[in-house]
Design a protein around this motif. Sequence first.
Motif, PDB file in Angstrom:
ATOM      1  N   ALA A  16       0.838  -1.197   0.000  1.00 37.53           N
ATOM      2  CA  ALA A  16       0.000   0.000   0.000  1.00 37.53           C
ATOM      3  C   ALA A  16       0.873   1.247   0.000  1.00 37.53           C
ATOM      4  N   HIS A  17       0.339   2.313  -0.554  1.00 38.48           N
ATOM      5  CA  HIS A  17       1.031   3.598  -0.628  1.00 38.48           C
ATOM      6  C   HIS A  17      -0.012   4.691  -0.420  1.00 38.48           C
ATOM      7  N   VAL A  18       0.313   5.696   0.371  1.00 46.61           N
ATOM      8  CA  VAL A  18      -0.648   6.776   0.562  1.00 46.61           C
ATOM      9  C   VAL A  18      -0.780   7.587  -0.725  1.00 46.61           C
ATOM     10  N   SER A  19      -1.963   8.169  -0.912  1.00 44.11           N
ATOM     11  CA  SER A  19      -2.217   8.982  -2.103  1.00 44.11           C
ATOM     12  C   SER A  19      -2.922  10.274  -1.721  1.00 44.11           C
ATOM     13  N   HIS A  20      -2.370  11.383  -2.185  1.00 43.56           N
ATOM     14  CA  HIS A  20      -2.983  12.689  -1.941  1.00 43.56           C
ATOM     15  C   HIS A  20      -4.083  12.986  -2.959  1.00 43.56           C
ATOM     16  N   ALA A  29      -7.193   1.150  -6.643  1.00 50.20           N
ATOM     17  CA  ALA A  29      -6.315   0.219  -7.345  1.00 50.20           C
ATOM     18  C   ALA A  29      -6.922  -0.067  -8.712  1.00 50.20           C
ATOM     19  N   GLU A 221       7.682   1.822  -9.087  1.00 52.56           N
ATOM     20  CA  GLU A 221       7.777   1.259  -7.734  1.00 52.56           C
ATOM     21  C   GLU A 221       8.610  -0.020  -7.781  1.00 52.56           C
ATOM     22  N   PHE A 235      -1.768  -1.077  -4.001  1.00 51.99           N
ATOM     23  CA  PHE A 235      -2.958  -0.229  -3.935  1.00 51.99           C
ATOM     24  C   PHE A 235      -2.666   1.049  -3.160  1.00 51.99           C
ATOM     25  N   PHE A 236      -3.570   2.017  -3.302  1.00 53.76           N
ATOM     26  CA  PHE A 236      -3.424   3.309  -2.646  1.00 53.76           C
ATOM     27  C   PHE A 236      -4.428   3.464  -1.513  1.00 53.76           C
ATOM     28  N   GLY A 238      -6.151   6.669   0.408  1.00 55.85           N
ATOM     29  CA  GLY A 238      -6.308   8.111   0.316  1.00 55.85           C
ATOM     30  C   GLY A 238      -6.028   8.837   1.617  1.00 55.85           C
ATOM     31  N   SER A 249       1.832  15.720  -2.774  1.00 57.02           N
ATOM     32  CA  SER A 249       2.467  14.425  -3.028  1.00 57.02           C
ATOM     33  C   SER A 249       3.395  14.037  -1.887  1.00 57.02           C
TER      34      SER A 249
END
Length: 285
Positions: A16-20, A29, A221, A235-236, A238, A249
């Motif tokens: 997982a990755h945070v998303s602004h 995703a 990535e 996946f992200f 939010g 970002s």
Amino acid sequence: MIQEDALKDVEVVFAAHVSHLLPTSVIGARPGPFLAGCCFFKAVVTSEKCTSGSFHDSVNPVLAASAAVISLQGIVSQEMNPLDSHVISVTFFKGGDDLDPMPNRVEFGGTLRAFSNKSFDQLLTRIEEVRHFITSYVYLCYPLTKQTGSIIKYLEHFKQIIVAQALVFRCSATVDFFKNSDSIYPPMVNDEKMYTHLKKVVDDLVGPTNFQLVEQIMGAEDFSFFSEVIPAVFFFIGIKKESLGSVHSAHSPHFSIDEDALPVGAATYAAIAERYLLVRVVSPL
């Protein structure tokens, strides 16, 4: 990690990755190619004939390097499928720092990005057409592995364009793709079944309105190396909340996070693993 058998006996992986770009706690995703493959490059154009005050007798590496930068854009606009996504970004250009003497060396570099190894294969014919002209200048020394072979063929062509343009202006050139630092990232491809698993978990955990099918992203990535070995999903989560200023970002110096997303992220991770193990016992995915 892969070479050291870190994935031995591992069936699936999730990241997982945070998303602004997504509202706080919304999960995003998509199946299939999600993040672009990427590699870095640095080119050095040199001249052995730079004479201060007699520019007509000199060989200008600035002109040669500038022509190479422009020519690289032709790969995307003229030689690649316009329905595919490719980006060649020259992010720095460095020559002399004096207003009078001509430099004898110019450096420039940046990144190449694409979503599919197939795109790189389309350049093979073009490579063969120009190979005879610059064979003595291009050394095909990159290992063609299952993971990166077709990407290397693309880089071959990329390198040839720079070297050939330098020759046109009576300069020489070298191109470094940092091949010894594992910096050639393959595209991040989400496994279809594991994507479906993720979506079911999120739908049950936070509701279907909190899951979004997001667009492909040109970011890269290194988790993508795992996706070439075993089923994987990236996946992200939010974190966007304008009232808190969490709209930048993760690579921005102004980055901040809405911490309300953290419990949802942790719960999603736990539920992914728990549901996977439960379904795996009842009937394999």
